[in-house]
Each structure stands twice: as C-alpha cells, then as structure tokens.
Design an enzyme around this catalytic site. Structure first.
Site, PDB file in Angstrom:
ATOM      1  N   HIS A 123     -14.368 -10.032  -4.004  1.00 32.96           N
ATOM      2  CA  HIS A 123     -15.181  -9.220  -3.230  1.00 32.96           C
ATOM      3  C   HIS A 123     -16.525  -8.980  -3.846  1.00 32.96           C
ATOM      4  O   HIS A 123     -17.513  -8.628  -3.457  1.00 32.96           O
ATOM      5  CB  HIS A 123     -14.622  -7.793  -2.838  1.00 32.96           C
ATOM      6  N   ASP A 153      -8.115 -11.366  -4.463  1.00 28.35           N
ATOM      7  CA  ASP A 153      -9.087 -10.893  -5.026  1.00 28.35           C
ATOM      8  C   ASP A 153      -9.718 -11.251  -6.490  1.00 28.35           C
ATOM      9  O   ASP A 153     -10.148 -10.376  -6.980  1.00 28.35           O
ATOM     10  CB  ASP A 153      -9.106  -9.244  -4.835  1.00 28.35           C
ATOM     11  N   GLY A 229     -19.520  -0.872  -8.823  1.00 25.91           N
ATOM     12  CA  GLY A 229     -20.152  -1.763  -9.896  1.00 25.91           C
ATOM     13  C   GLY A 229     -19.219  -2.065 -10.975  1.00 25.91           C
ATOM     14  O   GLY A 229     -19.306  -2.900 -11.571  1.00 25.91           O
ATOM     15  N   ASN A 230     -18.207  -1.317 -10.997  1.00 28.78           N
ATOM     16  CA  ASN A 230     -17.104  -1.726 -11.949  1.00 28.78           C
ATOM     17  C   ASN A 230     -16.277  -2.699 -11.575  1.00 28.78           C
ATOM     18  O   ASN A 230     -15.471  -3.256 -12.566  1.00 28.78           O
ATOM     19  CB  ASN A 230     -16.233  -0.166 -12.392  1.00 28.78           C
ATOM     20  N   SER A 231     -16.174  -2.908 -10.242  1.00 27.98           N
ATOM     21  CA  SER A 231     -15.219  -4.090  -9.762  1.00 27.98           C
ATOM     22  C   SER A 231     -15.469  -5.369 -10.449  1.00 27.98           C
ATOM     23  O   SER A 231     -16.493  -5.856 -10.964  1.00 27.98           O
ATOM     24  CB  SER A 231     -15.602  -4.455  -8.574  1.00 27.98           C
ATOM     25  N   LEU A 285       5.850 -19.258   4.282  1.00 25.41           N
ATOM     26  CA  LEU A 285       6.761 -19.322   5.524  1.00 25.41           C
ATOM     27  C   LEU A 285       6.348 -19.801   6.775  1.00 25.41           C
ATOM     28  O   LEU A 285       7.054 -20.340   7.561  1.00 25.41           O
ATOM     29  CB  LEU A 285       7.710 -17.833   5.559  1.00 25.41           C
ATOM     30  N   VAL A 287       5.061 -17.987   9.279  1.00 27.07           N
ATOM     31  CA  VAL A 287       5.305 -17.174  10.415  1.00 27.07           C
ATOM     32  C   VAL A 287       4.038 -16.030  10.171  1.00 27.07           C
ATOM     33  O   VAL A 287       3.471 -15.759   9.411  1.00 27.07           O
ATOM     34  CB  VAL A 287       6.645 -16.482  10.368  1.00 27.07           C
TER      35      VAL A 287
END
Length: 378
Positions: A123, A153, A229-231, A285, A287
């Site tokens: 992200h 992510d 901003g730490n992401s 799977l 589904v």
C-alpha cells in the site's frame, strides 16, 4: 474498530466477489475470495531459493551495551538500513497540463545491500508512476518496482546505486514473547521526520485484522508508536534484528498504542518469491465464499459453522473434487473452519500442487473430498 493504512491513504477494507481464491481480507458483507500462501521458510541458501542479506549488514547489538541505553544501540545499528519512500503519481497540473506529484510516503528497509533490494508494504507503493528512495546518508535515488503482492501487502523495490548500503539482519518472529521490548523505525509524516525511533513492547501475538493483506498473517501487536508514514518500516528486537514489518494501526477514537506488524518469518517466503519471479504465487480452491454465512445464523438453521460456498469455478480444483455451490466447508485436513476468514487462514500453510482433504456439509450429511490446490499469481 477502525484500521487505517500507515501511509497516505486509508485502509480499504472492501467487499467483492471473485471466482478465484485470493488471500484477501476485506470480508465485510457480500462475497469474498479465499486463498492460501506458501509455508514459512527462512532466508537460507538452496538451489531454488533467493538468498537475502548479501553485502554489508547491520552489526549485532550487544544487549549489555556500554551506554546502558538499548534503544539507542538498536537505533544506531539499524537506522542506516531504513529508508523513506515517496510515491509519485499522475495528477492534473496548471493550465490543463498534467505531471507527477508526490501523493504520499512510507518507509522501507534494505534487505540486500549488494543488489539494492528494499522491502516495504504494497500500500506504500501502490499506483506509483515513480518511486524515490531517501537513504540515511541523505541521498535521494529513484527506485524500480521488482514486484508487489496485494494479498500479503508486501512489495520489493530496487535501487541501482548500491554504494555504501547496509542491509538489516532478520530475527525469528516466531520466538517473540509477549512483553518483549521492540523498536519501530520509520518516517512518520515523511522526510521531515525521517528515521524516527519509537519503543514499546510486543503487546500480543497472533492478532487478526480483517483488512486486505494483513489478514493473511497472525500479526504482531505493539504499543510502540506507529504513525502515518511508518508503513513498511521495520519492527526490531533488542538484538538489532528485524522481527516485523510495520503495516497498520487502530485509529478508532479512545484507542492508543495499538500498532500491528507483519511477522518477518512469515513474510520472507513471499519476499523471496517476489525477487525471484516478480510476483508471489498463492494456491487456490477457485471458489467464492459468502461471508454473510455466520456461525449464529447457521445454528438457527441447524447447519454447522463453516465457509459457505457461493460459487465454484468450472474446471477448478474444487469443481474437479465435486464441491458445489451451497456446500459448507467445515474442515481443511484437521483444521476446523468456522467462517470465511478461517478458510483463508486455514490454507495458509499449503502451497500450489498440495493435496488437502476438504470436509464439507451438504443436504444434512458430512462429506469429504481430496482437492489438489492450483496456483494463483495475482
């Protein structure tokens, strides 16, 4: 609870219906896809595995350090491997002219000093037309995208100027203990507050968030301050080893000190796949699951708890095994499934090509089927 991304955008827990199974966690109402991931492996050399940590790495931290300040020692050791990442996207300009503008920023950390590989969150880099990395020595350099995986992510980017880079050392996130001290390093608010250091403890392990990507993992909860901003930045133990990737926080009013990190031991296999292939493959799977089927509602009908199959892809693994729309999946091998999220997480230890035993309920009877899982790329 309300969970936000720790970059420029709000987390996007969504509800959508797809045929293939994907590791996706926005299961609030409607139909979702269910996916699986490969089993955990460490970053060791083998004939078919990417080697991480080549080149110079951060020094180990002596817990009985001479200054008496463990956090200071951790910051000094790991800080040079932490980077800022600016995301530039196409925007409208003046007089009808368009151009690239910085729309947000996040963090990352160098995992391979020799080849310039950097890990961050998907992200953080999502939608970018240009990525600019700011290094600890004040250099700014453009980065290219190696690959990204929305289902976990995770993303890997690469810089070509590898002079004087330092890579992190990995720790064992499975060995973390609740109450163990940890340090978060990143760029909250962008370059103005680059490589900010916050300290706390492991508040809990095995936390589950119903947001895209993070639901693929049993997350580390920490009270070390994690801000926008730490992401993508590292969560580090007192030995100077990265144990997690800071990814989300609870921003609901009245709650403080609830940040979440992806365990590094779980992330490494996907990082290696992205570097080797440009993507992370996931077993499926094929589904679609209706997440509106709840344990409480099922009990009122006299049905078991499980994952309600809303649609089966023609010719897919589940279809070949005889599973049909309307079936309720209650077990994968010996793992009990009570809802759609359980199904996603129950399959996490498998890889494409594995055969699993699916137990399901149909017309008042419990049945079993052997299913060979197929690969999903994106």
């Amino acid at each position: 609870m309300s969970f936000y991304n720790d970059d420029y955008s709000k987390r996007r827990p969504g509800t959508f219906f797809i045929v293939v199974i994907a590791l996706i966690s926005a299961i609030i109402g409607g139909l979702i896809a269910v996916g699986i991931v490969v089993p955990n492996i460490q970053a060791k050399n083998s004939s078919n595995q990417v080697v991480l940590g080549q080149g110079s790495t951060t020094p180990p931290v002596n817990v009985t350090n001479p200054t008496g300040f463990p956090v200071a020692e951790v910051s000094k050791a790991v800080g040079p491997a932490v980077v800022g990442i600016a995301n530039f996207q196409q925007t409208g300009g003046y007089f009808g002219k368009s151009g690239l503008s910085e729309v947000g920023s996040g963090s990352g950390f160098i995992i391979d000093a020799k080849n310039g590989y950097i890990v961050t969150n998907n992200h953080v880099i999502e939608g970018a037309k240009k990525l600019v990395v700011s290094l600890a020595d004040s250099r700014n350099t453009e980065a290219s995208l190696v690959g990204a995986d929305p289902r976990t992510d995770l993303a890997v980017i690469k810089i070509s100027n590898t002079d004087n880079l330092t890579a992190v050392q990995f720790g064992d996130s499975e060995a973390l203990q609740v109450g163990e001290p940890v340090v978060a390093i990143g760029n909250p608010g962008g370059q103005e507050f680059a490589r900010s250091v916050t300290a706390g403890v492991v508040s809990a392990k095995n936390r589950v968030l119903e947001i895209q990507g993070e639901s693929s993992f049993n997350l580390i909860q920490t009270d070390a301050a994690i801000n926008p901003g730490n992401s993508g930045g590292p969560l580090v133990n007192y030995h100077g080893q990265v144990v997690g990737i800071n990814s989300a926080k609870n921003t609901e009013a009245g709650f403080e000190g609830m940040g979440f990190a992806i365990p590094i031991t779980d992330a490494v296999p996907f990082i290696q796949q992205i570097i080797a292939k440009g993507y992370a493959s996931h077993p499926g799977l094929y589904v679609s699951i209706d997440s509106r089927y709840t344990e409480e509602g099922a009990a009122q009908q006299g049905w078991p708890a499980g994952a309600y199959v809303a649609k089966v892809a023609l010719g897919g693994p589940a279809d070949k095994a005889g599973i049909k729309a309307g079936d309720v999946i209650t077990k994968i091998d010996d793992t009990t499934i009570k809802n759609a999220l359980d199904l996603t997480r129950g399959l996490i230890k498998y890889k494409p090509g594995d055969s699993v035993k699916i137990t399901y309920y149909r017309d008042g009877q419990t049945k079993e089927a052997a299913v060979t899982l197929a690969e999903l790329k994106q």
